[in-house]
Motif scaffolding. Structure first.
Motif, PDB file in Angstrom:
ATOM      1  N   GLY A  20       0.791  -1.231   0.000  1.00 19.48           N
ATOM      2  CA  GLY A  20       0.000   0.000   0.000  1.00 19.48           C
ATOM      3  C   GLY A  20       0.817   1.272   0.000  1.00 19.48           C
ATOM      4  O   GLY A  20       0.288   2.352   0.274  1.00 19.48           O
ATOM      5  N   ARG A  78     -15.167   4.338  -0.248  1.00 20.23           N
ATOM      6  CA  ARG A  78     -14.323   4.394   0.954  1.00 20.23           C
ATOM      7  C   ARG A  78     -15.189   4.140   2.178  1.00 20.23           C
ATOM      8  O   ARG A  78     -14.772   3.452   3.097  1.00 20.23           O
ATOM      9  N   HIS A  82     -13.780   0.004   0.945  1.00 23.22           N
ATOM     10  CA  HIS A  82     -13.001  -0.447  -0.207  1.00 23.22           C
ATOM     11  C   HIS A  82     -11.774   0.424  -0.417  1.00 23.22           C
ATOM     12  O   HIS A  82     -11.791   1.611  -0.154  1.00 23.22           O
ATOM     13  N   ARG A  83     -10.733  -0.212  -0.935  1.00 23.29           N
ATOM     14  CA  ARG A  83      -9.579   0.542  -1.392  1.00 23.29           C
ATOM     15  C   ARG A  83      -9.835   0.907  -2.854  1.00 23.29           C
ATOM     16  O   ARG A  83     -10.306   0.080  -3.627  1.00 23.29           O
ATOM     17  N   GLY A 115      -6.038   4.834   1.551  1.00 21.79           N
ATOM     18  CA  GLY A 115      -6.862   3.857   0.837  1.00 21.79           C
ATOM     19  C   GLY A 115      -7.268   4.316  -0.551  1.00 21.79           C
ATOM     20  O   GLY A 115      -8.065   3.661  -1.217  1.00 21.79           O
ATOM     21  N   CYS A 146      -6.270  -2.460  -4.756  1.00 20.36           N
ATOM     22  CA  CYS A 146      -7.488  -1.686  -5.000  1.00 20.36           C
ATOM     23  C   CYS A 146      -8.636  -2.640  -5.335  1.00 20.36           C
ATOM     24  O   CYS A 146      -8.510  -3.496  -6.202  1.00 20.36           O
TER      25      CYS A 146
END
Ligand SMILES: Nc1nc2c(ncn2[C@@H]2O[C@H](COP(=O)(O)OP(=O)(O)OP(=O)(O)O)[C@@H](O)[C@H]2O)c(=O)[nH]1
Ligand SMILES: [Mg+2]
Length: 324
Positions: A20, A78, A82-83, A115, A146
């Motif tokens: 990340g 978000r 979720h990324r 994120g 993602c």
């Protein structure tokens, strides 16, 4: 003082991206975008970590609200944990430093969110344009974990068709009072739409745009074939976040249909096939370029000039030497 810039180690960058690290993600996208000599190494290192992200394309005329809608979706996704990755291809207002010029306020919330990865890309000047660089950038974001990658492209000319071939789901945005409905029909973008969005629903003429769209959809085309997906029409006021729930619901219905109909798989395979083909054509083209003025080509040219060969069999002979 001299500083030696250490060459980026691809393995380290991919490991960084997978954990990340935004800088690693940015470096990798730059490598693929610049067609770096490391491109092959990058592609090979990414491959095992890809195939998970859902790719959603947003296209439509300039100013229709693509960036605003992208920001609205980022916020909502978000919120669901979720990324999210965002690619703006040939944006009329380019991103810089994680913020979109002219959209600073909207994207600011996300600039420091670990994120969210936001990136603008210029496809112009690249061989193969969008078709070439975007899938690689999507793979970087996919490998970076993602869950969703949003791709914003201005819908002019071939762009929306290319977006459609890169995305699992294509959103076509329209706005009232832009003659957009008619333009859309003319440009054939209704054909590529999986979900139609009438944005700026707070503006006069929104109801008329909705009616026009419905009328156009009822005229036939691929959507009217048996078992085909009928693109829903969603009204939004992206600037105020209105309609986002309906939009997410439409996206999730489309995801369900992609899975149950097998169309999702079919699209991904067609996309990969097109990508392989484009790379192979580019490779052949560059080999043919290398042949310019070579003895083999010169000999064939002589035969064509003297009439002892026709240009078609000469081309066959050339292709044979290239692929042997
Ligand atoms: N009234 C109204 N204005 C909106 C809405 N959504 C976006 N806008 C405004 O429309 C303008 C263009 O929005 P963008 O999101 O930048 O549009 P875009 O499609 O990304 O534009 P380009 O990237 O330049 O093609 C901005 O001033 C927005 O604030 C909406 O739902 N209602
Ligand atoms: Mg924009």
């Amino acid at each position: 003082m001299t500083r030696t810039r250490r060459a980026a180690d691809v393995g380290t960058l991919v490991a960084g991206a997978r954990s990340g690290d935004a800088r690693s993600v940015a470096r990798l996208i730059s490598l693929v975008e610049d067609a770096s000599p490391k491109l092959r190494e990058v592609a090979a290192a990414l491959a095992p970590h890809t195939g998970r992200a859902r790719v959603i394309g947003l296209t439509g005329s300039p100013g229709v609200g693509k960036s605003t809608s992208t920001a609205m979706l980022v916020r909502a996704l978000r919120g669901q944990g979720h990324r999210v990755g965002v690619l703006a291809v040939d944006p009329s207002s380019p991103f810089s430093g994680g913020a979109l010029l002219g959209d600073r306020v909207r994207m600011q919330d996300h600039a420091t969110d670990p994120g969210v990865f936001i990136r603008s890309m210029a496809s112009r000047g690249h061989l193969g344009g969008l078709a070439w660089a975007t899938p690689q950038a999507v793979r970087v974001l996919d490998a970076a974990g993602c869950d969703v990658v949003l791709i914003e492209t201005v819908g002019v000319g071939q762009a929306e068709v290319q977006v459609a071939s890169t995305a699992d789901t294509t959103l076509v945005l329209l706005a009232p009072g832009m003659g957009d409905g008619i333009q859309a029909a003319k440009a054939g973008i209704l054909e590529v739409a999986d979900v139609l969005v009438v944005n700026k629903a707070d503006r006069d003429g929104a109801a008329q745009t909705l009616r026009d769209l419905k009328a156009m959809l009822s005229l036939g085309g691929r959507h009217s074939e048996p078992g085909a997906w009928r693109p829903p029409i969603v009204s939004t006021v992206a600037a105020r976040g209105e309609g986002v729930d309906e939009l997410l619901a439409a996206l999730s219905r489309h995801a369900g249909w992609l899975a149950s109909s097998g169309e999702g798989d079919r699209r991904r395979r067609a996309r990969a096939a097109a990508e392989i083909e484009a790379i192979a054509v580019a490779a052949l083209q560059s080999r043919i370029g290398d042949l310019g003025g070579s003895a083999a080509l010169d000999a064939l040219a002589g035969e064509v000039v003297s009439g002892s060969r026709d240009p078609y069999t000469a081309a066959d002979a050339l292709v044979d030497t290239l692929t042997r």
